[in-house]
Design an enzyme around this catalytic site. Structure first.
Site, PDB file in Angstrom:
ATOM      1  N   TYR A 140       0.832  -1.211   0.000  1.00  0.00           N
ATOM      2  CA  TYR A 140       0.000   0.000   0.000  1.00  0.00           C
ATOM      3  C   TYR A 140       0.861   1.255   0.000  1.00  0.00           C
ATOM      4  O   TYR A 140       0.597   2.211  -0.724  1.00  0.00           O
ATOM      5  CB  TYR A 140      -0.940  -0.005   1.212  1.00  0.00           C
ATOM      6  N   TYR A 200      -0.647  13.243   6.117  1.00  0.00           N
ATOM      7  CA  TYR A 200      -0.233  12.263   7.121  1.00  0.00           C
ATOM      8  C   TYR A 200       1.284  12.311   7.308  1.00  0.00           C
ATOM      9  O   TYR A 200       2.029  12.458   6.325  1.00  0.00           O
ATOM     10  CB  TYR A 200      -0.609  10.839   6.678  1.00  0.00           C
ATOM     11  N   ARG A 213     -11.516  13.495   1.714  1.00  0.00           N
ATOM     12  CA  ARG A 213     -12.463  12.655   2.477  1.00  0.00           C
ATOM     13  C   ARG A 213     -13.804  12.517   1.764  1.00  0.00           C
ATOM     14  O   ARG A 213     -14.565  11.585   2.019  1.00  0.00           O
ATOM     15  CB  ARG A 213     -12.684  13.251   3.868  1.00  0.00           C
ATOM     16  N   GLU A 326     -14.063  -0.456   6.986  1.00  0.00           N
ATOM     17  CA  GLU A 326     -14.008   0.830   6.272  1.00  0.00           C
ATOM     18  C   GLU A 326     -15.308   0.962   5.465  1.00  0.00           C
ATOM     19  O   GLU A 326     -15.779  -0.013   4.889  1.00  0.00           O
ATOM     20  CB  GLU A 326     -12.791   0.821   5.345  1.00  0.00           C
TER      21      GLU A 326
HETATM   22  C1  3HB Z   1      -6.677   5.609  -0.552  1.00  0.00           C
HETATM   23  O1  3HB Z   1      -5.489   5.341  -0.345  1.00  0.00           O
HETATM   24  O2  3HB Z   1      -7.076   6.033  -1.642  1.00  0.00           O
HETATM   25  C2  3HB Z   1      -7.662   5.437   0.519  1.00  0.00           C
HETATM   26  C3  3HB Z   1      -7.424   4.570   1.551  1.00  0.00           C
HETATM   27  C4  3HB Z   1      -8.382   4.411   2.529  1.00  0.00           C
HETATM   28  C5  3HB Z   1      -9.541   5.119   2.506  1.00  0.00           C
HETATM   29  C6  3HB Z   1      -9.774   5.979   1.463  1.00  0.00           C
HETATM   30  C7  3HB Z   1      -8.839   6.135   0.460  1.00  0.00           C
HETATM   31  O3  3HB Z   1      -8.194   3.544   3.542  1.00  0.00           O
END
Ligand code: 3HB
Length: 332
Positions: A140, A200, A213, A326
């Site tokens: 990620y 972040y 968001r 999520e």
């Molecule tokens: C993202 O990296 O695009 C993302 C990740 C999340 C929530 C929303 C977007 O956990």
């Protein structure tokens, strides 16, 4: 106008064909990664998403105009003069940053060349999202690096950074799809309960995630009402995960985060003079890490959302190893 529907996946779903801009098949157990193909001429992205269900569902994006489509093995698109759907696929590889940057930049070139400069929603899927790449960097974080480089390079020709989801999928590789428009205006919304993801600190990876968001969409030539796209939202306050081992606590914070995000108070900070409530949300996707949590998650969602809202529950990994749930949604 553009609208969303969820249908149960049948073989080669997607009839009737007219006005179909794109479809995303949130599939069952396939072991290989995502598949990008034209099904009856429609850009179609198949995602091996749900560990728990053999049958998936299909998300369909439909428009009013006449649809033209194009693309190649990596990127397929369709557009109707006002809206554009584009899906891209990155094959399994030892590392992802470079391929992610290049494919995102190709998508940015495409929206510019075809004249759909406002991207208002992106969904991203990463195989082995919490596993390490060949250099020991989490997949990620590796993906985020390439995506951040693309947004940096594309900044001057993009209309901001839109709402997004970034979530796991089965198999390896990565994929994304996006929606963009020609004349509509998007506002990209942050949440005062959370640090903007693009700010972040580096404890979460070398480059931050690139998304807002939420995004609203208004003023397309033929769409008077405002749609609101809520990004994947989790149990994060500030920039920290809260309730790491407590599914009820994580559900509560995620849902409270969405309620605040769409409130009049928060939207007003972005010049959006409307208020929304949880009961207006539809086309909700709930991603959860462990099957054992599903009953609690369903209970929390049934309590929070409208009884007739379309909700799909998808068992998959989430971008932070300590996140259990999520939620994303749409005010249509
Ligand atoms: C993202 O990296 O695009 C993302 C990740 C999340 C929530 C929303 C977007 O956990």
């Amino acid at each position: 106008m553009i609208n969303c529907s969820f249908v149960e996946t049948t073989r080669d779903a997607a009839a009737p064909r007219s006005g179909l801009l794109g479809q995303v098949i949130y599939g069952g157990h396939a072991q290989r990664g995502a598949v990008l193909e034209r099904l009856q001429g429609i850009p179609s992205l198949r995602l091996p998403m749900d560990r728990a269900q053999a049958e998936g569902f299909t998300e369909i994006w439909r428009v009013d105009g006449t649809v033209h489509e194009g693309g190649d093995e990596e990127l397929l698109y369709a557009h109707d003069g006002e809206f554009l759907f584009c899906a891209g696929i990155i094959p399994p590889a030892p590392r992802y940053a470079d391929a992610t940057r290049e494919l995102y930049l190709r998508a940015f070139d495409l929206v510019e060349r075809l004249g759909y400069p406002t991207i208002f929603r992106i969904w991203n899927f990463i195989g082995g999202i919490n596993a390490d790449n060949a250099d020991g960097l989490e997949n990620y974080r590796d993906f985020c690096r390439g995506r951040a480089e693309a947004f940096e390079a594309g900044q001057s020709r993009l209309h901001g950074m839109p709402a997004a989801t970034g979530i796991g999928m089965a198999g390896a590789g990565a994929a994304f799809y996006l929606l963009a428009c020609r004349s509509g205006a998007a506002a990209h919304i942050e949440n005062t309960r959370q640090v903007p993801a693009w700010q972040y600190p580096t404890q979460y990876g070398p480059r931050p995630p690139s998304f807002a968001r939420a995004s609203t969409l208004q003023g397309s030539s033929d769409q008077a009402s405002r749609m609101l796209f809520v990004s994947g939202t989790a149990s994060i306050l500030g920039h920290e995960t809260v309730h790491p081992d407590d599914i009820d606590g994580q559900c509560r914070v995620a849902i409270d985060n969405i309620a605040h995000l769409i409130s009049r108070e928060n939207l007003a900070l972005h010049g959006v003079a409307t208020a929304h409530a949880l009961r207006e949300l539809d086309f909700i996707k709930v991603y959860y890490r462990h099957g054992r949590d599903l009953a609690s998650i369903r209970a929390a969602c049934c309590h929070a959302f409208r009884p007739d809202a379309q909700i799909r529950y998808i068992e998959t990994d989430i971008c932070r190893a300590d996140l259990l749930v999520e939620i994303e949604a749409l005010v249509p």
